[in-house]
Design an enzyme around this catalytic site. Sequence first.
Site, PDB file in Angstrom:
ATOM      1  N   SER A 235       0.864  -1.191   0.000  1.00 46.24           N
ATOM      2  CA  SER A 235       0.000   0.000   0.000  1.00 46.24           C
ATOM      3  C   SER A 235       0.893   1.231   0.000  1.00 46.24           C
ATOM      4  CB  SER A 235      -0.861   0.018   1.265  1.00 46.24           C
ATOM      5  OG  SER A 235      -1.462   1.284   1.434  1.00 46.24           O
TER       6      SER A 235
ATOM      7  N   TYR B 116      -2.106  -1.429  10.631  1.00 45.57           N
ATOM      8  CA  TYR B 116      -2.113  -1.809   9.203  1.00 45.57           C
ATOM      9  C   TYR B 116      -0.892  -1.228   8.471  1.00 45.57           C
ATOM     10  CZ  TYR B 116      -3.788  -1.663   4.303  1.00 45.57           C
ATOM     11  OH  TYR B 116      -3.908  -1.782   2.939  1.00 45.57           O
TER      12      TYR B 116
HETATM   13  P1  NDP Z   1     -10.976  -6.587   0.485  1.00 48.35           P
HETATM   14  O1  NDP Z   1     -11.219  -6.430   1.942  1.00 48.35           O
HETATM   15  O2  NDP Z   1     -11.953  -6.073  -0.489  1.00 48.35           O
HETATM   16  O3  NDP Z   1     -10.669  -8.122   0.161  1.00 48.35           O
HETATM   17  C1  NDP Z   1      -9.716  -8.816   0.907  1.00 48.35           C
HETATM   18  C2  NDP Z   1      -9.807 -10.296   0.619  1.00 48.35           C
HETATM   19  O4  NDP Z   1      -8.826 -10.949   1.455  1.00 48.35           O
HETATM   20  C3  NDP Z   1     -11.163 -10.876   1.006  1.00 48.35           C
HETATM   21  O5  NDP Z   1     -11.544 -11.859   0.102  1.00 48.35           O
HETATM   22  C4  NDP Z   1     -10.895 -11.462   2.383  1.00 48.35           C
HETATM   23  O6  NDP Z   1     -11.749 -12.517   2.727  1.00 48.35           O
HETATM   24  C5  NDP Z   1      -9.477 -11.972   2.198  1.00 48.35           C
HETATM   25  N1  NDP Z   1      -8.853 -12.171   3.499  1.00 48.35           N
HETATM   26  C6  NDP Z   1      -8.736 -11.264   4.495  1.00 48.35           C
HETATM   27  N2  NDP Z   1      -8.229 -11.846   5.584  1.00 48.35           N
HETATM   28  C7  NDP Z   1      -8.008 -13.134   5.266  1.00 48.35           C
HETATM   29  C8  NDP Z   1      -7.518 -14.240   5.975  1.00 48.35           C
HETATM   30  N3  NDP Z   1      -7.173 -14.151   7.258  1.00 48.35           N
HETATM   31  N4  NDP Z   1      -7.417 -15.432   5.347  1.00 48.35           N
HETATM   32  C9  NDP Z   1      -7.794 -15.556   4.062  1.00 48.35           C
HETATM   33  N5  NDP Z   1      -8.276 -14.548   3.330  1.00 48.35           N
HETATM   34  C10 NDP Z   1      -8.397 -13.348   3.933  1.00 48.35           C
HETATM   35  O7  NDP Z   1      -9.553  -5.884   0.275  1.00 48.35           O
HETATM   36  P2  NDP Z   1      -8.892  -5.242  -1.034  1.00 48.35           P
HETATM   37  O8  NDP Z   1      -9.180  -6.048  -2.218  1.00 48.35           O
HETATM   38  O9  NDP Z   1      -9.188  -3.799  -1.029  1.00 48.35           O
HETATM   39  O10 NDP Z   1      -7.353  -5.374  -0.627  1.00 48.35           O
HETATM   40  C11 NDP Z   1      -6.485  -6.302  -1.235  1.00 48.35           C
HETATM   41  C12 NDP Z   1      -5.062  -5.892  -0.927  1.00 48.35           C
HETATM   42  O11 NDP Z   1      -4.832  -4.563  -1.392  1.00 48.35           O
HETATM   43  C13 NDP Z   1      -4.717  -5.871   0.561  1.00 48.35           C
HETATM   44  O12 NDP Z   1      -3.414  -6.352   0.755  1.00 48.35           O
HETATM   45  C14 NDP Z   1      -4.780  -4.411   0.914  1.00 48.35           C
HETATM   46  O13 NDP Z   1      -3.972  -4.102   2.023  1.00 48.35           O
HETATM   47  C15 NDP Z   1      -4.262  -3.788  -0.357  1.00 48.35           C
HETATM   48  N6  NDP Z   1      -4.639  -2.396  -0.536  1.00 48.35           N
HETATM   49  C16 NDP Z   1      -5.966  -2.045  -0.603  1.00 48.35           C
HETATM   50  C17 NDP Z   1      -6.307  -0.706  -0.737  1.00 48.35           C
HETATM   51  C18 NDP Z   1      -7.738  -0.267  -0.784  1.00 48.35           C
HETATM   52  O14 NDP Z   1      -7.968   0.952  -0.633  1.00 48.35           O
HETATM   53  N7  NDP Z   1      -8.679  -1.136  -1.026  1.00 48.35           N
HETATM   54  C19 NDP Z   1      -5.273   0.348  -0.819  1.00 48.35           C
HETATM   55  C20 NDP Z   1      -3.933  -0.148  -0.753  1.00 48.35           C
HETATM   56  C21 NDP Z   1      -3.633  -1.460  -0.620  1.00 48.35           C
HETATM   57  P3  NDP Z   1     -12.963 -12.264   3.787  1.00 48.35           P
HETATM   58  O15 NDP Z   1     -13.722 -11.077   3.292  1.00 48.35           O
HETATM   59  O16 NDP Z   1     -13.696 -13.533   3.719  1.00 48.35           O
HETATM   60  O17 NDP Z   1     -12.279 -12.011   5.111  1.00 48.35           O
END
Ligand code: NDP
Length: 244
Positions: A136, A149
């Site tokens: 990020s 985070y």
């Molecule tokens: P979302 O919250 O939309 O999706 C995250 C996904 O990861 C979900 O499917 C979730 O499953 C899964 N997940 C979370 N925890 C676990 C776990 N313990 N085990 C298995 N799966 C897990 O997030 P984004 O798509 O927005 O984010 C994706 C990446 O991008 C992350 O690394 C985030 O830090 C990074 N990012 C996002 C930004 C944003 O503004 N969106 C900005 C910068 C970076 P479930 O919902 O079932 O828990």
Amino acid sequence: MQLNFSGLRALVTGAGKGIGRDTVKALHASGARVVAVSRTNADLVSLSKECPGIEPVCVDLGDWGATEKALGDVGPVDLLVNNAAVALMRPFLEVTKEDFDRSFSVNLRAVFQVSQIVARGMINRGVPGSIVNVSSMVAHVPFPSLAAYSSTKGAMTTLTKSMALELGPYKIGVNSVNPTVVLTAMGQKVSADPEFSRKLKERHPLKKFAEVEDVVNSILFLLSDRSASTSGSGILVDAGYLAS
Ligand code: NDP
């Protein structure tokens, strides 16, 4: 840029929603076989319908033992996207031990664990590989109420370089993507305050947040041989924010 991942097997964590889900779809459409790892089974069921042939794995990556059981024998993987993360919002002074432990176990420790499993397999098979850590822009610039985070993402910068250093001799490249806000479920949560969100967007030189597709494109580029001489590096997908 048309990329072809035919003949390669990819593993994407956090595949159920947001950036991870669209990364799976893009890799599947580009010919890769995909192992889709996520926490909520219903997401994996619907994703499997959209992308026939993917291999769903339902596990909580914050649980070391369960992850070992689910992925220890995952088999050959050529491309890894460490994307799963949680963004627990709390002012610094109120962050609990549970917040800290959960943030670091999902966002960082699981990256160690899954990357070790995958990289050992690449080395044993004697094949090259590519690993992309989804970080990020908060690795570089703090956001309010995201101390835990942001710390995981700052640590990810060093982890990415350490992995690049130690895995490079085996022809395994390791890089990160560092997006600004993307309006997934996570992005909507961190930018929920309309005034904060408006001012934040205004501070981006391109006057916008990033789209999921922009992040996925950078992930695919880093996974592909178009970035064959790039390792230990990161692509900012930040609409110019760090230049502001
Ligand atoms: P979302 O919250 O939309 O999706 C995250 C996904 O990861 C979900 O499917 C979730 O499953 C899964 N997940 C979370 N925890 C676990 C776990 N313990 N085990 C298995 N799966 C897990 O997030 P984004 O798509 O927005 O984010 C994706 C990446 O991008 C992350 O690394 C985030 O830090 C990074 N990012 C996002 C930004 C944003 O503004 N969106 C900005 C910068 C970076 P479930 O919902 O079932 O828990």
